[in-house]
Motif scaffolding. Structure first.
Motif, PDB file in Angstrom:
ATOM      1  N   GLU A 118     -16.918  -5.521  23.395  1.00 40.59           N
ATOM      2  CA  GLU A 118     -16.738  -5.185  24.319  1.00 40.59           C
ATOM      3  C   GLU A 118     -16.439  -3.511  25.070  1.00 40.59           C
ATOM      4  OE1 GLU A 118     -14.799  -3.448  27.642  1.00 40.59           O
ATOM      5  OE2 GLU A 118     -13.651  -4.770  26.316  1.00 40.59           O
ATOM      6  N   GLU A 119     -15.446  -3.875  23.594  1.00 40.96           N
ATOM      7  CA  GLU A 119     -14.811  -2.285  23.099  1.00 40.96           C
ATOM      8  C   GLU A 119     -16.026  -1.449  22.652  1.00 40.96           C
ATOM      9  OE1 GLU A 119     -11.543   0.528  23.511  1.00 40.96           O
ATOM     10  OE2 GLU A 119     -11.469  -1.389  24.097  1.00 40.96           O
ATOM     11  N   TYR A 120     -16.559  -1.744  21.857  1.00 43.33           N
ATOM     12  CA  TYR A 120     -17.318  -0.886  21.365  1.00 43.33           C
ATOM     13  C   TYR A 120     -18.665  -0.862  22.195  1.00 43.33           C
ATOM     14  CZ  TYR A 120     -15.789  -0.453  16.471  1.00 43.33           C
ATOM     15  OH  TYR A 120     -15.421   0.228  15.333  1.00 43.33           O
ATOM     16  N   ALA A 121     -19.211  -1.997  22.520  1.00 47.19           N
ATOM     17  CA  ALA A 121     -20.394  -1.911  23.529  1.00 47.19           C
ATOM     18  C   ALA A 121     -20.530  -0.618  24.496  1.00 47.19           C
ATOM     19  CB  ALA A 121     -20.634  -3.279  24.271  1.00 47.19           C
ATOM     20  N   ARG A 122     -19.440  -0.921  25.454  1.00 56.85           N
ATOM     21  CA  ARG A 122     -18.486  -0.324  26.129  1.00 56.85           C
ATOM     22  C   ARG A 122     -19.344   1.611  25.434  1.00 56.85           C
ATOM     23  NH1 ARG A 122     -14.074   1.889  27.323  1.00 56.85           N
ATOM     24  NH2 ARG A 122     -13.322  -0.712  27.003  1.00 56.85           N
ATOM     25  N   HIS A 123     -18.029   1.516  24.530  1.00 54.56           N
ATOM     26  CA  HIS A 123     -17.731   3.619  23.695  1.00 54.56           C
ATOM     27  C   HIS A 123     -19.363   3.645  23.523  1.00 54.56           C
ATOM     28  CE1 HIS A 123     -13.918   3.958  25.317  1.00 54.56           C
ATOM     29  NE2 HIS A 123     -13.355   3.235  24.853  1.00 54.56           N
ATOM     30  N   ASN A 124     -20.697   2.314  22.984  1.00 57.11           N
ATOM     31  CA  ASN A 124     -21.511   3.065  22.879  1.00 57.11           C
ATOM     32  C   ASN A 124     -22.544   3.323  23.541  1.00 57.11           C
ATOM     33  OD1 ASN A 124     -21.712   2.550  19.704  1.00 57.11           O
ATOM     34  ND2 ASN A 124     -21.494   0.102  19.320  1.00 57.11           N
ATOM     35  N   GLY A 125     -22.327   2.608  24.575  1.00 57.55           N
ATOM     36  CA  GLY A 125     -23.016   3.411  25.730  1.00 57.55           C
ATOM     37  C   GLY A 125     -22.504   4.801  26.130  1.00 57.55           C
ATOM     38  N   HIS A 126     -21.836   5.695  25.579  1.00 55.70           N
ATOM     39  CA  HIS A 126     -21.087   6.336  26.320  1.00 55.70           C
ATOM     40  C   HIS A 126     -21.091   8.003  24.711  1.00 55.70           C
ATOM     41  CE1 HIS A 126     -17.098   4.426  27.790  1.00 55.70           C
ATOM     42  NE2 HIS A 126     -17.603   5.380  28.996  1.00 55.70           N
ATOM     43  N   ALA A 127     -21.397   6.891  23.400  1.00 56.85           N
ATOM     44  CA  ALA A 127     -22.016   7.621  22.624  1.00 56.85           C
ATOM     45  C   ALA A 127     -23.830   7.256  22.984  1.00 56.85           C
ATOM     46  CB  ALA A 127     -21.932   7.119  20.902  1.00 56.85           C
ATOM     47  N   ASP A 128     -24.708   6.964  23.169  1.00 55.71           N
ATOM     48  CA  ASP A 128     -25.834   6.893  23.600  1.00 55.71           C
ATOM     49  C   ASP A 128     -26.236   8.532  24.717  1.00 55.71           C
ATOM     50  OD1 ASP A 128     -27.296   4.909  22.430  1.00 55.71           O
ATOM     51  OD2 ASP A 128     -26.755   3.143  24.589  1.00 55.71           O
ATOM     52  N   LEU A 129     -25.383   8.417  25.333  1.00 53.44           N
ATOM     53  CA  LEU A 129     -25.246   9.771  25.981  1.00 53.44           C
ATOM     54  C   LEU A 129     -24.648  11.386  25.670  1.00 53.44           C
ATOM     55  CD1 LEU A 129     -23.951   8.445  30.182  1.00 53.44           C
ATOM     56  CD2 LEU A 129     -26.116   8.577  29.298  1.00 53.44           C
ATOM     57  N   LEU A 130     -23.869  11.277  25.107  1.00 51.65           N
ATOM     58  CA  LEU A 130     -23.310  11.775  24.400  1.00 51.65           C
ATOM     59  C   LEU A 130     -24.680  12.497  23.203  1.00 51.65           C
ATOM     60  CD1 LEU A 130     -19.934  11.041  23.306  1.00 51.65           C
ATOM     61  CD2 LEU A 130     -20.511  12.769  25.324  1.00 51.65           C
ATOM     62  N   ARG A 131     -25.085  11.011  22.775  1.00 55.54           N
ATOM     63  CA  ARG A 131     -25.938  12.518  21.576  1.00 55.54           C
ATOM     64  C   ARG A 131     -27.722  12.261  22.024  1.00 55.54           C
ATOM     65  NH1 ARG A 131     -27.080  10.966  16.008  1.00 55.54           N
ATOM     66  NH2 ARG A 131     -28.860  12.334  15.470  1.00 55.54           N
ATOM     67  N   GLU A 132     -27.770  11.681  23.330  1.00 55.66           N
ATOM     68  CA  GLU A 132     -28.972  12.189  24.294  1.00 55.66           C
ATOM     69  C   GLU A 132     -29.062  13.799  24.810  1.00 55.66           C
ATOM     70  OE1 GLU A 132     -32.157  11.216  27.567  1.00 55.66           O
ATOM     71  OE2 GLU A 132     -30.739   9.712  27.241  1.00 55.66           O
ATOM     72  N   ARG A 133     -27.696  14.172  24.680  1.00 49.61           N
ATOM     73  CA  ARG A 133     -27.154  15.260  25.536  1.00 49.61           C
ATOM     74  C   ARG A 133     -27.426  16.338  24.665  1.00 49.61           C
ATOM     75  NH1 ARG A 133     -27.958  17.491  30.301  1.00 49.61           N
ATOM     76  NH2 ARG A 133     -25.742  18.949  29.423  1.00 49.61           N
ATOM     77  N   VAL A 134     -27.037  15.968  22.981  1.00 55.48           N
ATOM     78  CA  VAL A 134     -26.175  16.967  22.143  1.00 55.48           C
ATOM     79  C   VAL A 134     -27.894  16.982  20.929  1.00 55.48           C
ATOM     80  CG1 VAL A 134     -25.346  16.870  19.504  1.00 55.48           C
ATOM     81  CG2 VAL A 134     -24.160  15.551  21.026  1.00 55.48           C
ATOM     82  N   ASP A 135     -28.813  16.148  21.492  1.00 57.12           N
ATOM     83  CA  ASP A 135     -30.035  16.635  20.809  1.00 57.12           C
ATOM     84  C   ASP A 135     -31.376  15.951  20.721  1.00 57.12           C
ATOM     85  OD1 ASP A 135     -29.827  13.989  19.173  1.00 57.12           O
ATOM     86  OD2 ASP A 135     -30.669  14.943  17.203  1.00 57.12           O
ATOM     87  N   GLY A 136     -30.976  15.145  22.662  1.00 57.34           N
ATOM     88  CA  GLY A 136     -32.581  14.426  22.984  1.00 57.34           C
ATOM     89  C   GLY A 136     -32.776  13.510  22.003  1.00 57.34           C
ATOM     90  N   ALA A 137     -31.999  13.461  21.031  1.00 54.93           N
ATOM     91  CA  ALA A 137     -32.373  11.294  20.942  1.00 54.93           C
ATOM     92  C   ALA A 137     -31.815  10.342  21.743  1.00 54.93           C
ATOM     93  CB  ALA A 137     -31.482  11.065  19.119  1.00 54.93           C
TER      94      ALA A 137
END
Length: 170
Positions: A148-167
């Motif tokens: 659960e902890e990783y899944a939640r933070h991986n959602g955050h990581a999705d948003l962060l990564r998309e904002r960094v370089d569009g991936a």
């Protein structure tokens, strides 16, 4: 380095399934960070949040350490990045904080987590306690919480990564 993610077999037993999904989500966070330089990994790209991919990796190193060392094995391992003065220290990056150090530390904590978990059955109770309760946890609960902890933070990581370089991607 190319990170491989593997979903557990659809007919895996309970322990293999839990360990497989935890490893999948660990790898997912690594994939979200793959190919970025230190400056990009340090970028808090969703204002006003200070959250960055590097901070997330440091946080997950702390979480691995807390649940698999302190709680499960009753190891008196101190904090890596936070302190009483800065309880969110893993997210507060200094000039000297690097991806290489954070990744190496995180992977080291994962290796210890695997070794400690191998000594316990799914129903075995933890030898230590969390800082939030005096109750023991069984390994099944810890695995489920970590997924659960990783899944939640991986959602955050999705948003962060998309904002960094569009991936984008799973």
């Amino acid at each position: 380095m190319t990170i491989e993610r593997r979903e557990p077999a659809t007919d895996a037993g309970e322990r293999a399934m839990l360990e497989g999904w935890l490893d999948y989500h660990r790898a997912t966070l690594a994939v979200k960070c793959e190919g970025l330089d230190d400056a990009q990994l340090r970028t808090a790209s969703v204002p006003p949040s200070e959250l960055s991919l590097l901070g997330l990796v440091r946080h997950m190193a702390e979480v691995e350490r807390s649940w698999f060392r302190r709680v499960l094995a009753n190891d008196d391992a101190g904090p890596l990045y936070y302190s009483d003065e800065d309880p969110d220290g893993e997210f507060h990056l200094g000039e000297a904080d690097t991806w290489e150090e954070a990744y190496t530390t995180w992977q080291g904590e994962i290796a210890v987590a695997r070794r400690n978990a191998a000594r316990f059955g799914l129903d075995d109770l933890s030898e230590g306690r969390s800082r939030f309760t005096d109750k023991p946890f069984n390994l099944r609960w810890i695995y489920t919480h970590m997924i659960e902890e990783y899944a939640r933070h991986n959602g955050h990581a999705d948003l962060l990564r998309e904002r960094v370089d569009g991936a984008t991607g799973d």
